[in-house]
Design an enzyme around this catalytic site. Sequence first.
Site, PDB file in Angstrom:
ATOM      1  N   CYS A 179       0.863  -1.172   0.000  1.00 53.56           N
ATOM      2  CA  CYS A 179       0.000   0.000   0.000  1.00 53.56           C
ATOM      3  C   CYS A 179       0.898   1.219   0.000  1.00 53.56           C
ATOM      4  O   CYS A 179       1.968   1.192  -0.601  1.00 53.56           O
ATOM      5  CB  CYS A 179      -0.958  -0.023   1.192  1.00 53.56           C
ATOM      6  SG  CYS A 179      -0.139  -0.099   2.799  1.00 53.56           S
ATOM      7  N   HIS A 208       5.880 -22.881  19.159  1.00 61.85           N
ATOM      8  CA  HIS A 208       5.205 -23.285  17.921  1.00 61.85           C
ATOM      9  C   HIS A 208       4.487 -24.605  18.158  1.00 61.85           C
ATOM     10  O   HIS A 208       5.121 -25.616  18.456  1.00 61.85           O
ATOM     11  CB  HIS A 208       6.233 -23.411  16.791  1.00 61.85           C
ATOM     12  CG  HIS A 208       5.621 -23.517  15.429  1.00 61.85           C
ATOM     13  ND1 HIS A 208       5.094 -24.684  14.933  1.00 61.85           N
ATOM     14  CD2 HIS A 208       5.449 -22.584  14.462  1.00 61.85           C
ATOM     15  CE1 HIS A 208       4.627 -24.473  13.708  1.00 61.85           C
ATOM     16  NE2 HIS A 208       4.823 -23.201  13.398  1.00 61.85           N
TER      17      HIS A 208
END
Length: 622
Positions: A26, A540
């Site tokens: 963006c 994790h």
Amino acid sequence: MRYSEVAEKVIAAVGGVDNVSNAWHCMTRLRFDLKDGAKVDMAALDGVPEVIGTNVQNGELQVVVGTEVEKYYEPLADKLGLSDKAGGGEAAGGKRGWVALAMDTVSGVFGPIVPAIAGAGMIKGLMAGLAALGVISNKNDTYVVIDMLASGVFTFLPFFVAASAAKIFKTNMFMAVAIAAAMQYPTMTAAAAAKEITAFMLFGVIPVPVFNYAGTVIPIIFSVFALSHIYRWVDRALPRVLRTVFTPTFSLFIAGTLALTVIGPIGIFLGNQLAAGVAWLFAFSPILAGVIFGATRPIAIFTGLHHAETPIALQNFATQGWDMLMPMMFMANMAIAGATAAVYFKVRSKDQKTVVASAAVSGLLGITEPALFGVLSKYRRAFVAATIGSTLAATFFAVTGVRIYAYILSSIFSLPAYVGPYFPFALAGIAIAISSSFILTMFLVPAERPADESAVAPEAAALGVKGERVELVAVARGAFVPLEEVSDAVFASKTVGDGYALQPADGDVYAPVSGTVTVVFPTKHAIGLETDDGVEVLVHLGIDTVSLQGEGFEVLCAPGDRVDPSTLIARVDLDAVRRAGKDPVILVLVTNLGKVSTVNEFDDADAALQRGDSVVSVSAAV
């Protein structure tokens, strides 16, 4: 050369080329759709000097590099092999919800064209201010010529939106512009201006409603989205030998007809409804409107969703000639600048003061990312102060009815656009935004201690941090697994970090260390922690479990929470994970190895561990 080198470092830090499903940008951010967010080395990203900050939103990794983002994106796109250098679009959406996908799409469409809109808006605002002050007449040739320069972008905005949307939706840019041209063809605009007919009759039976599409954005975004699917469908349906000529022919006819008969009118209706809804809120309760838009604007900028308000503002300009949302944005930027300026007096090092001062000035000029990501994300109480200041000032603007008559970058230089009946209120609003956020930050944010007081604090010792040594304990009951033996090559090679793995016997997962939760991945399969000594630890849950999209995982902590080895941070449905064909092994990794001098590994393979057993010790680098 510098941009190419930065692109290489960013790609490596996000897990390499193979871990990137898609990338786009963006106005200030590189945006990544990743296969496994746990492979991202946040420490490496933060260590790149050109990276202002990072953010994970709806499974999307955002890397803030500032207004030169396109210069970084071009070499990055080449290295990733992206066929369309704007990236994004449908692939970027992945499995995220429709609301998140819509917000990302709007941000992606408007990000690249905001400089043109902002530049034209600044010129338009300055000219309006000079005319209001009587410095220049809006009747003379000079004003007329400059107004053409500034107004062209807004009159033909659908062309800009079409080109940008074509990149997002990965379709032919010139076909998209052709549809925008049809919607703004002089026959259509003249009929709309004359107001003599309400529709043309296609083939004598199909009505083509007459609308003025100048300055609108929603109709063309929807139309280009339809074009992207129609173009691909036609291209697949035709024999290869006919595609060069007939794919664009059929695509333009079908998509253009749909745009003029169905999509465009629906887009006009939706745009008018959004604008009417905002207008109703301001009419119903200016205080409520100010609180809502003032309080949400800073977090919207932080998450990259602030461009979602742009279509509503532009619709207001197109339909009523003025807007009440741009002033809300203005106040948020001023509040962010005020809070950042206060942090200047809280930091001690010259380098930090330089960074903070630069970010505060950028905020005043309308570019708030350096302040948000470089300063306020680290001083969360200052972010709260900025949000309160934004809310107070926006509410004041809403109550006093402040409005603006041209789209303009929300900076201190936008003041000339407020010259007129609301100018005194604009000055008062700036004072409220800056002063309230500044004073609150001074009150809420403690001053940094001198360097000689930076020894281990008593509270850190109470949490189990022994000097510069950090103990990583077993997060669950189960069998120890050497990291080198896990089934994922990236983890086994210690590319992500060093530590240990554990095959859990039950689904209760506790914190491996005392510290603060820094990130919880949206897919709930990974949690990031940071100790008081700056050691970053990743928990994790399972191998390749990002694809489960959170199913089977329950996270019991949030960013900012203080935890220790007695804190239950997550629960895992081990049976559900196994039924999905995934390995539920838990990995506990130190990810910022550059700040660690030694990692003393546990060497008793397959040992039975009890929760809280010491497994790995880490010595923080001095």
